[in-house]
Structure formats: C-alpha cells, structure tokens
Design a protein around this motif. Structure first.
Motif, PDB file in Angstrom:
ATOM      1  N   VAL A 171      32.103  57.596  24.843  1.00  0.00           N
ATOM      2  CA  VAL A 171      32.016  56.522  25.844  1.00  0.00           C
ATOM      3  C   VAL A 171      31.661  55.247  25.094  1.00  0.00           C
ATOM      4  CG1 VAL A 171      30.851  55.696  27.922  1.00  0.00           C
ATOM      5  CG2 VAL A 171      31.307  58.141  27.647  1.00  0.00           C
ATOM      6  N   ASP A 172      32.449  54.204  25.286  1.00  0.00           N
ATOM      7  CA  ASP A 172      32.309  53.020  24.437  1.00  0.00           C
ATOM      8  C   ASP A 172      32.258  51.731  25.266  1.00  0.00           C
ATOM      9  OD1 ASP A 172      32.185  51.396  22.223  1.00  0.00           O
ATOM     10  OD2 ASP A 172      34.287  51.644  21.649  1.00  0.00           O
ATOM     11  N   GLY A 173      31.068  51.411  25.768  1.00  0.00           N
ATOM     12  CA  GLY A 173      30.886  50.143  26.471  1.00  0.00           C
ATOM     13  C   GLY A 173      31.383  50.143  27.902  1.00  0.00           C
ATOM     14  N   VAL A 174      31.092  51.190  28.652  1.00  0.00           N
ATOM     15  CA  VAL A 174      31.581  51.328  30.022  1.00  0.00           C
ATOM     16  C   VAL A 174      30.684  50.605  31.013  1.00  0.00           C
ATOM     17  CG1 VAL A 174      31.790  52.999  31.917  1.00  0.00           C
ATOM     18  CG2 VAL A 174      32.904  53.443  29.728  1.00  0.00           C
ATOM     19  N   ASN A 175      31.290  49.806  31.888  1.00  0.00           N
ATOM     20  CA  ASN A 175      30.612  49.192  33.031  1.00  0.00           C
ATOM     21  C   ASN A 175      31.223  49.764  34.309  1.00  0.00           C
ATOM     22  OD1 ASN A 175      28.904  47.305  31.624  1.00  0.00           O
ATOM     23  ND2 ASN A 175      30.723  46.094  31.195  1.00  0.00           N
ATOM     24  N   LEU A 176      30.397  50.384  35.128  1.00  0.00           N
ATOM     25  CA  LEU A 176      30.855  50.980  36.381  1.00  0.00           C
ATOM     26  C   LEU A 176      29.758  50.856  37.412  1.00  0.00           C
ATOM     27  CD1 LEU A 176      32.625  54.403  35.605  1.00  0.00           C
ATOM     28  CD2 LEU A 176      33.672  52.361  36.574  1.00  0.00           C
ATOM     29  N   SER A 177      30.140  50.707  38.667  1.00  0.00           N
ATOM     30  CA  SER A 177      29.151  50.752  39.732  1.00  0.00           C
ATOM     31  C   SER A 177      29.729  51.468  40.931  1.00  0.00           C
ATOM     32  CB  SER A 177      28.700  49.331  40.121  1.00  0.00           C
ATOM     33  OG  SER A 177      29.750  48.629  40.755  1.00  0.00           O
ATOM     34  N   LEU A 178      28.848  52.030  41.716  1.00  0.00           N
ATOM     35  CA  LEU A 178      29.242  52.816  42.885  1.00  0.00           C
ATOM     36  C   LEU A 178      28.360  52.411  44.052  1.00  0.00           C
ATOM     37  CD1 LEU A 178      30.988  55.188  43.922  1.00  0.00           C
ATOM     38  CD2 LEU A 178      29.203  56.726  43.138  1.00  0.00           C
ATOM     39  N   ALA A 179      28.988  51.953  45.134  1.00  0.00           N
ATOM     40  CA  ALA A 179      28.245  51.491  46.304  1.00  0.00           C
ATOM     41  C   ALA A 179      27.893  52.669  47.212  1.00  0.00           C
ATOM     42  CB  ALA A 179      29.082  50.471  47.079  1.00  0.00           C
ATOM     43  N   PRO A 180      26.871  52.542  48.046  1.00  0.00           N
ATOM     44  CA  PRO A 180      26.540  53.596  49.001  1.00  0.00           C
ATOM     45  C   PRO A 180      27.729  53.905  49.906  1.00  0.00           C
ATOM     46  CG  PRO A 180      24.763  51.989  48.890  1.00  0.00           C
ATOM     47  CD  PRO A 180      25.906  51.412  48.110  1.00  0.00           C
ATOM     48  N   GLY A 181      28.036  55.191  50.076  1.00  0.00           N
ATOM     49  CA  GLY A 181      29.123  55.617  50.933  1.00  0.00           C
ATOM     50  C   GLY A 181      30.507  55.493  50.333  1.00  0.00           C
TER      51      GLY A 181
END
Length: 347
Positions: free
Chosen positions: A52-62
């Motif tokens: 994994v090389d510099g990953v930006n991720l986000s996950l919102a509720p639901g």
C-alpha cells in the motif's frame, strides 16, 4: 430481542476525498502506507514490498465503498489495515476522527465491536471444531452482549436473519455448503451490531448462483440496518451492484475514485477503462471493444518510475508518463483520477 443499529452523523466540513464532504467520515485513511520485508533467497538481501503506497480513502456513515483492482494490487492489505489487523508503515487511519494508534483501551474495545470483517474463504474462516451456534454467539460472549437466558434467542435470530434456522445451531461447519458457511460468517459479523463491515472478496470463492444470493443478502442488510461497507472485490459487476462509491486500486495506489454512476458512466483513468472493457455484457454497447493490457502487473518490490501504469497503458506518452507520477486530482466535481491526460482522453 431485535437487532439494534444506529448512526451518528455530525456536520463537520471535510475536504477529504469523499462523496459526503459535509459529513465527518466514519473511517478514513490518510497517506496510508504498508511495506513488507521480503527475502528473495536464503542468503539474499531483504527488499521492501510496497503493498500500500500513499492511499487516501474515506467512508461515510451508511455508505458502501467498493475497492476494486487486479489480484495483488493491495486491496486486502487495505482491508486488514482498516480492521487494525496490520499496523501501517506510515500514514494513519482515523475512526470517527480518532487515530487508531492513539486509542485508549476502552476506545479500542468499542472499535473492535463497531468494525467487523467477512472473510474471503468460507471454508477456512470457521473453526471446524466449534458448533455453528457457538461460532455465531462467540462475539456476544466476548463483548458481554447477552446473558445466558438471551444467548440462544439472539443466536437463533441471527441465523434466521441470514437465511438459516434454529435447527442449524448444533451442527458443525463441515455439514454446510460454501454459501451456507458464508451466511454463518455474515451472522457472526452481525452479532455485535457493527457500524462498519469490511467484506474481503466475500463471494469470489462461491458458485455464480450462490454469489447472487449472498450479494442480495448484503444489499438487504445494508438497507435495513444502515450499515457501512468497505466491499473489496475484483469483480466489477458485483462492485457496481453494491457500491455507492468506487475506488480503483493499482499497484498499491488509488488511481480513480468517484460515485458509482461516474465511474461506470464515464471513467477518467485508462486502467479503469481496461477493467470496465472486460466486464461481461449480455448486449455489448455499439463500438465497445475489449482492451487487452500488455505485460504483467509490475512487481511491488520494484515499481516503475513515473506513473505506475505507464508500462501497460495504451495512451502513455514519454517522457512525462515514465518520469512524473501523476497526483490523484479532482478532475470533475467528486471525481478523482491519477492520470496526466484524463481530460483529453475521456471527454
């Protein structure tokens, strides 16, 4: 006693890569990296494999985020990092704004309850010496969520919810098919009323007809219980059916992320285009052609310079693509891609 789920959504503005920019992400990764030491031979020099090389991720509720890409691109490693089964080499993961590495003992216990995992292999993820009722009910005991009087009722309810029944309580895993075992794994994940489920290729080991049943079950659970999912898969047809937002991963990096409709309607990265061209269709669109990528996936031990995809990209233009890594940029509203020529190639 019914299953109880809830959401906690605060209106904090974020500038992170997310489809819900006005919502504090449930979980997010910031410049996440994970490397492993690899020795090619008994007396060889240790090398770094950049999974994994510099990953930006986000996950919102639901929300359901589909994480897709070829085998070996780092998808499962991201899932294990999100589960806190692995520690990152660099970067950090925040759960409800709190770094996992700085959580107190009570916060870690709450995180382990809130975040559950469905594993890829339904045959090896269940203890063959335990009865099904004990497998599903074990999380209830660990987290103290049911007393002796409630235990059997709660486990039976969970089994029924995933399409099994009370008559399966005392049976062992070897008495079930692969699809039934995956249902047991889902029931176990639901036992503690999680907020987020990380599903790591949950249908790839199943027959096609059984895959559809499990996918439909996950979709029902998402809608009825307001769950969030990180759905990891290489099958884009399944990702398209389940996901609200999609992230495409290649050689340890996110190369494109956007809403489901945007990625499948008009992708902005050549790698995504190639993956989409390989999706089977009953009635292929006029002019649609299969894109065959040249060469194999490069080794994460020695990734290519510049754009990681340039050695296989049909549109690569030297020297730019071979020397300058393209940043993951917002090419259109909510649509991010790491390609120097996205706007010229995909008008």
């Amino acid at each position: 006693m019914g299953l109880y789920y809830h959401q906690c959504v605060s209106t904090v503005e974020r500038t992170f890569i997310s489809s819900a920019s006005m919502t504090l992400p449930l979980i997010e990764a910031i410049q996440l990296k994970k490397s492993f030491d690899v020795k090619p031979a008994a007396f060889g020099k240790s090398q770094q494999l950049k999974a994994v090389d510099g990953v930006n991720l986000s996950l919102a509720p639901g929300e359901t985020l589909g994480l897709a890409g070829e085998s070996g691109c780092g998808k499962s490693t991201v899932g294990k990092l999100f589960m806190n089964l692995l520690s990152p080499t660099a970067g950090q993961i925040l759960y409800q704004g709190k770094p996992l590495g700085s959580m107190t003992k009570d916060e870690r216990a709450a995180f382990r309850k809130d975040v559950q995992m469905i594993f890829q292999d339904p045959y090896s993820s269940l203890n063959p010496r335990m009865r099904i009722g004990d497998i599903v009910g074990e999380p209830l005991k660990i987290h103290g969520l049911a007393n002796a009087a409630q235990y059997r009722e709660r486990v039976t309810e969970l089994l029924t919810r995933v399409g099994l029944g009370a008559e399966h309580f005392y049976r062992y895993p070897h008495e079930f098919s692969g699809g039934q075992r995956q249902r047991i794994g889902i029931a176990r994940a639901l036992a503690v009323s999680p907020r987020l489920i990380i599903a790591d290729e949950p249908v790839s080991a199943l027959d096609l007809s059984i895959q559809a049943q499990i996918v439909n079950l996950l979709q029902e659970l998402k809608q009825e219980l307001a769950l969030s999912f990180l759905f990891i898969a290489h099958d884009l047809a399944v990702v398209r059916h389940l996901s609200d937002r999609v992230a495409i991963m290649y050689l340890g990096k996110i190369v494109e992320t956007a809403s489901n409709e945007a990625v499948f309607g008009r992708c902005l990265h050549p790698y995504t285009e190639a993956l989409l061209s390989a999706m089977p269709q009953i009635e292929p669109a006029a002019g649609r052609k299969r894109i065959i990528l040249k060469g194999d996936l490069p080794s994460p031990i020695a990734p290519p310079a510049g754009c990681p995809f340039h050695s296989r990209c049909p549109y690569a233009k030297p020297p730019l693509c071979a020397t300058v890594p393209p940043p993951l940029e917002e090419k259109e509203s909510g649509h991010w891609a790491a390609c120097h020529f996205s706007q010229q190639l995909f008008r």
